[in-house]
Design a protein around this motif. Structure first.
Motif, mmCIF file in Angstrom:
data_model
loop_
_atom_site.group_PDB
_atom_site.id
_atom_site.type_symbol
_atom_site.label_atom_id
_atom_site.label_comp_id
_atom_site.label_asym_id
_atom_site.label_seq_id
_atom_site.Cartn_x
_atom_site.Cartn_y
_atom_site.Cartn_z
ATOM 1 N N LYS A 265 2.027 21.695 -4.934
ATOM 2 C CA LYS A 265 3.349 21.724 -4.297
ATOM 3 C C LYS A 265 4.405 21.120 -5.245
ATOM 4 C CE LYS A 265 5.642 20.720 0.032
ATOM 5 N NZ LYS A 265 6.845 20.219 -0.617
ATOM 6 N N ILE A 266 4.016 20.067 -5.936
ATOM 7 C CA ILE A 266 4.961 19.434 -6.871
ATOM 8 C C ILE A 266 5.312 20.431 -7.977
ATOM 9 C CG2 ILE A 266 5.323 17.507 -8.463
ATOM 10 C CD1 ILE A 266 3.073 16.015 -6.826
ATOM 11 N N GLN A 267 4.281 21.114 -8.453
ATOM 12 C CA GLN A 267 4.508 22.093 -9.532
ATOM 13 C C GLN A 267 5.406 23.237 -9.032
ATOM 14 O OE1 GLN A 267 0.826 23.104 -11.453
ATOM 15 N NE2 GLN A 267 1.861 23.627 -13.347
ATOM 16 N N GLN A 268 5.156 23.643 -7.789
ATOM 17 C CA GLN A 268 6.023 24.688 -7.194
ATOM 18 C C GLN A 268 7.452 24.197 -7.069
ATOM 19 O OE1 GLN A 268 4.530 25.853 -3.361
ATOM 20 N NE2 GLN A 268 2.773 26.889 -4.290
ATOM 21 N N ASP A 269 7.604 22.939 -6.652
ATOM 22 C CA ASP A 269 8.960 22.388 -6.478
ATOM 23 C C ASP A 269 9.695 22.315 -7.820
ATOM 24 O OD1 ASP A 269 8.459 22.197 -3.828
ATOM 25 O OD2 ASP A 269 8.236 20.014 -3.769
ATOM 26 N N ILE A 270 8.964 21.995 -8.868
ATOM 27 C CA ILE A 270 9.599 21.994 -10.198
ATOM 28 C C ILE A 270 10.042 23.419 -10.535
ATOM 29 C CG2 ILE A 270 9.226 21.674 -12.687
ATOM 30 C CD1 ILE A 270 7.315 19.372 -11.999
ATOM 31 N N GLY A 271 9.176 24.360 -10.232
ATOM 32 C CA GLY A 271 9.514 25.768 -10.454
ATOM 33 C C GLY A 271 9.148 26.225 -11.854
ATOM 34 N N ARG B 23 5.546 11.449 -7.678
ATOM 35 C CA ARG B 23 4.797 12.246 -6.690
ATOM 36 C C ARG B 23 3.387 12.550 -7.210
ATOM 37 N NH1 ARG B 23 8.451 17.241 -4.983
ATOM 38 N NH2 ARG B 23 6.537 17.829 -3.888
ATOM 39 N N GLN B 24 3.273 12.856 -8.488
ATOM 40 C CA GLN B 24 1.928 13.106 -9.057
ATOM 41 C C GLN B 24 1.041 11.878 -8.865
ATOM 42 O OE1 GLN B 24 3.623 14.332 -12.945
ATOM 43 N NE2 GLN B 24 2.043 15.920 -12.992
ATOM 44 N N LEU B 25 1.613 10.717 -9.162
ATOM 45 C CA LEU B 25 0.811 9.486 -9.064
ATOM 46 C C LEU B 25 0.443 9.189 -7.611
ATOM 47 C CD1 LEU B 25 2.724 7.269 -11.667
ATOM 48 C CD2 LEU B 25 0.470 8.329 -11.948
ATOM 49 N N MET B 26 1.358 9.477 -6.705
ATOM 50 C CA MET B 26 1.057 9.199 -5.292
ATOM 51 C C MET B 26 -0.008 10.146 -4.758
ATOM 52 S SD MET B 26 4.384 7.768 -3.396
ATOM 53 C CE MET B 26 5.483 9.112 -3.597
ATOM 54 N N ASP C 211 1.216 0.023 -5.525
ATOM 55 C CA ASP C 211 0.039 -0.841 -5.367
ATOM 56 C C ASP C 211 -1.056 -0.524 -6.388
ATOM 57 O OD1 ASP C 211 -0.775 1.603 -4.386
ATOM 58 O OD2 ASP C 211 -1.813 0.789 -2.647
ATOM 59 N N ILE C 212 -0.715 0.215 -7.416
ATOM 60 C CA ILE C 212 -1.761 0.652 -8.354
ATOM 61 C C ILE C 212 -1.708 -0.195 -9.632
ATOM 62 C CG2 ILE C 212 -2.644 2.605 -9.692
ATOM 63 C CD1 ILE C 212 -1.399 4.473 -7.605
ATOM 64 N N PRO C 213 -2.845 -0.806 -10.005
ATOM 65 C CA PRO C 213 -2.884 -1.595 -11.243
ATOM 66 C C PRO C 213 -2.518 -0.743 -12.451
ATOM 67 C CG PRO C 213 -4.861 -1.982 -9.922
ATOM 68 C CD PRO C 213 -4.134 -0.836 -9.279
ATOM 69 N N PRO D 83 0.826 -1.203 0.000
ATOM 70 C CA PRO D 83 0.000 0.000 0.000
ATOM 71 C C PRO D 83 0.862 1.256 0.000
ATOM 72 C CG PRO D 83 -0.546 -1.463 1.833
ATOM 73 C CD PRO D 83 0.672 -2.020 1.184
ATOM 74 N N LEU D 84 0.374 2.269 -0.689
ATOM 75 C CA LEU D 84 1.082 3.541 -0.693
ATOM 76 C C LEU D 84 0.887 4.229 0.648
ATOM 77 C CD1 LEU D 84 0.142 5.109 -4.128
ATOM 78 C CD2 LEU D 84 2.279 4.003 -3.470
ATOM 79 N N ALA D 85 1.946 4.846 1.121
ATOM 80 C CA ALA D 85 1.798 5.629 2.344
ATOM 81 C C ALA D 85 0.963 6.857 2.033
ATOM 82 C CB ALA D 85 3.172 6.050 2.836
ATOM 83 N N PRO D 86 0.093 7.248 2.980
ATOM 84 C CA PRO D 86 -0.647 8.490 2.753
ATOM 85 C C PRO D 86 0.348 9.638 2.605
ATOM 86 C CG PRO D 86 -1.397 7.365 4.738
ATOM 87 C CD PRO D 86 -0.193 6.629 4.264
#
Ligand code: URA
Length: 252
Positions: free
Chosen positions: A67-73, A175-178, A215-217, A57-60
């Motif tokens: 935030k990911i988009q900000q981190d990319i910049g 990160r997007q997928l999670m 854990d994602i099909p 299972p993925l951790a919450p």
């Protein structure tokens, strides 16, 4: 393409409900249901079977797409792809989508607009999603899924992303997928499959069965650019079947 092949191709698109055809596209389809085996578990599965329950299972996560988009910049310079890109192409669609499509990297149209899959291949992907869903009685359209790429900047001349580029940008894809945690992922083409499954196998070997990203099909199918090339009738049939399988799995 001879006359019979052309007619077959037109019938295939008619079946999909596609009426706007590109000049170089076309291809018919009969459907081969994926009798799937999860490679991690080696379990043979029937064509209608959903993937196995999660193993890892993925951790919450308290991460977020913003935030990911900000981190990319706004002017990411972590790899050489920054040198010739115009726009960073982060992703588009429903952040709570049940289904995520992952492509390889932006092309010229995507680079100009900052939106994934808006060029010819993207228009085919849109038609495939919209028309297959409509035909199967599944009430979704492209805007209801999420679409992104392994690398967020256009590789020069649309070359395949290099391993270091995939590794650097892959962190953001993961990160997007999670964050989205979709019910299923579609890897479009072998670059996406390589990034998500750490495999060297090509699409022909990987499609037709379920895999898992964490854990994602996950289903691997042909990249729409490949389907736009002539003489790929079998691939078109198979891509249509893959899409039907995953749409029913996610939305039934
Ligand atoms: N091909 C891709 O892999 N991604 C896009 O966004 C467009 C074309």
């Amino acid at each position: 393409m001879n006359r019979d092949e052309l007619l077959e191709a037109l019938r295939f698109y008619e079946d999909l409900g596609i009426t706007d055809l590109y000049r170089s596209s076309g291809g018919p389809g009969t459907l081969v249901p994926p009798g799937s085996a999860l490679p991690d578990q080696g379990v043979r599965r029937g064509s209608g079977d959903p993937p196995h329950p999660p193993l890892l299972p993925l951790a919450p996560t308290d991460d977020a797409l913003e935030k990911i988009q900000q981190d990319i910049g706004l002017d990411c310079r972590r790899c050489r792809l920054c040198e010739q890109r115009s726009k960073i192409v982060f992703g588009v669609g429903n952040p709570q989508a049940g289904l995520v499509f992952v492509g390889e990297g932006p092309g010229a149209d995507e680079d100009a607009q900052g939106i994934p899959f808006v060029g010819r291949a993207g228009q085919l992907l849109t038609q495939m999603i919209d028309n297959t869903a409509a035909k199967e009685g599944i009430p979704i359209r492209r805007a209801d899924v999420y679409i992104c790429n392994v690398v967020k900047c256009r590789p020069p001349e649309n070359r395949t992303p290099l391993p270091d580029e995939m590794e650097i940008c892959g962190e953001y894809l993961f990160r997007q997928l999670m964050v989205i945690r979709p019910k299923a992922i579609v890897a479009l083409g072998s670059t996406a499959a390589k990034a998500l499954l750490a495999t060297k196998d090509g699409v022909t070997r990987l499609r037709g069965r379920w895999h898992q990203w964490r854990d994602i099909p996950l289903i691997v199918t042909y990249h729409p650019s490949y389907l736009l090339r002539p003489y790929n009738q079998n691939a078109k049939r198979e891509a249509w079947e893959d899409l039907k399988t995953v749409l029913h799995f996610v939305y039934d």
